[in-house]
Design an enzyme around this catalytic site. Sequence first.
Site, PDB file in Angstrom:
ATOM      1  N   HIS A  44      -9.680   2.137  -4.941  1.00  7.88           N
ATOM      2  CA  HIS A  44     -11.137   2.112  -4.922  1.00  7.88           C
ATOM      3  C   HIS A  44     -11.709   1.730  -3.561  1.00  7.88           C
ATOM      4  O   HIS A  44     -12.893   1.930  -3.321  1.00  7.88           O
ATOM      5  CB  HIS A  44     -11.657   1.103  -5.960  1.00  7.88           C
ATOM      6  CG  HIS A  44     -11.455   1.545  -7.374  1.00  7.88           C
ATOM      7  ND1 HIS A  44     -11.994   2.695  -7.879  1.00  7.88           N
ATOM      8  CD2 HIS A  44     -10.768   0.984  -8.391  1.00  7.88           C
ATOM      9  CE1 HIS A  44     -11.654   2.835  -9.141  1.00  7.88           C
ATOM     10  NE2 HIS A  44     -10.904   1.804  -9.487  1.00  7.88           N
ATOM     11  N   ARG A  69      -2.649  -1.807  -3.780  1.00 11.46           N
ATOM     12  CA  ARG A  69      -2.897  -1.026  -4.996  1.00 11.46           C
ATOM     13  C   ARG A  69      -3.053   0.439  -4.627  1.00 11.46           C
ATOM     14  O   ARG A  69      -3.820   0.793  -3.729  1.00 11.46           O
ATOM     15  CB  ARG A  69      -4.153  -1.505  -5.729  1.00 11.46           C
ATOM     16  CG  ARG A  69      -4.432  -0.637  -6.950  1.00 11.46           C
ATOM     17  CD  ARG A  69      -5.363  -1.268  -7.943  1.00 11.46           C
ATOM     18  NE  ARG A  69      -6.741  -1.337  -7.480  1.00 11.46           N
ATOM     19  CZ  ARG A  69      -7.758  -1.722  -8.254  1.00 11.46           C
ATOM     20  NH1 ARG A  69      -7.528  -2.091  -9.511  1.00 11.46           N
ATOM     21  NH2 ARG A  69      -8.983  -1.796  -7.772  1.00 11.46           N
ATOM     22  N   GLU A 142      -4.632  -0.469 -18.154  1.00 11.51           N
ATOM     23  CA  GLU A 142      -6.096  -0.498 -18.105  1.00 11.51           C
ATOM     24  C   GLU A 142      -6.732   0.626 -18.926  1.00 11.51           C
ATOM     25  O   GLU A 142      -7.892   0.953 -18.717  1.00 11.51           O
ATOM     26  CB  GLU A 142      -6.580  -0.442 -16.656  1.00 11.51           C
ATOM     27  CG  GLU A 142      -5.939   0.651 -15.820  1.00 11.51           C
ATOM     28  CD  GLU A 142      -6.322   0.563 -14.353  1.00 11.51           C
ATOM     29  OE1 GLU A 142      -7.355  -0.071 -14.036  1.00 11.51           O
ATOM     30  OE2 GLU A 142      -5.600   1.129 -13.516  1.00 11.51           O
ATOM     31  N   ASP A 168     -11.750  -1.247 -16.713  1.00 10.80           N
ATOM     32  CA  ASP A 168     -11.333   0.071 -17.188  1.00 10.80           C
ATOM     33  C   ASP A 168     -10.794   0.007 -18.612  1.00 10.80           C
ATOM     34  O   ASP A 168     -10.975   0.955 -19.392  1.00 10.80           O
ATOM     35  CB  ASP A 168     -10.269   0.648 -16.258  1.00 10.80           C
ATOM     36  CG  ASP A 168     -10.872   1.343 -15.052  1.00 10.80           C
ATOM     37  OD1 ASP A 168     -11.912   2.007 -15.217  1.00 10.80           O
ATOM     38  OD2 ASP A 168     -10.317   1.218 -13.952  1.00 10.80           O
TER      39      ASP A 168
END
Length: 259
Positions: A44, A69, A142, A168
């Site tokens: 993200h 990540r 998630e 999420d």
Amino acid sequence: MSRFAEALASRTQIWGGWVVAPTIIGPEEFAAAGYHYVGFDVQHGYLDDADVAMLLRRTEHLPIATAVRLPSADPAPIGRVLDAGADAVIVAMVENPDQAARAVAAARYAPAGVRSFGPLRASLGHDPAALESRVSVFVMIETARGLAALDEICAVPGLAGLYVGPADLAISMGFAPADAWTHPEVRAATARIRKTITAAGLVAGIHAGSGKLGNLFAQEGFRMITLASESQALRRGAADHLSDAIGETRRATERGGYN
């Protein structure tokens, strides 16, 4: 053993910061504040390979572990961040054991995996076994599908742990992101995930988003807890400074000015 594994081996909980954009001082400030790890967000965040490589190099001599990540188990991006020196990878949106196994394979050389040999930092050395042993692989739970396959995912060899993405997870279960920390169904799912991870002998991690929620999740038994991003920390600090300044100005005005 990497700094990440060492931190987990010596503490009940490890606390993490999060970086979502190129920054010079973010990891240093998290380290100075006493955080145990910092995560660099390629899913993200606004970070590319070069940014991550620079950030990992800048943390080489800091007393803080590093995790990156990534949006998928694609072996090429995972290999690049490991070649640059990441202590751990966190692979997002894992929904079945095959995806989890691919994440592990991306961090292992042949014949156990598909990682290509190419360390970028001389300090890491050139021993494949040593390079493999310093890497911790986490996959994210998630989604409702991931929740349904939780037991099978936990059984995948080579995982260090699972990391919960509450927002999420809430959305996938039909709730709003803000319900992640309050709705009984989402909270029950989070508790079930933590219990299952722990029972499998793995590390239970979670993205808390604040110190108060981090404390709550620590009490519930999570061991790897991300508290805030650099933007959240800056916003909170900036707001506190402004509040202090406005408060002092008002008090001085009420007293008739400064002496």
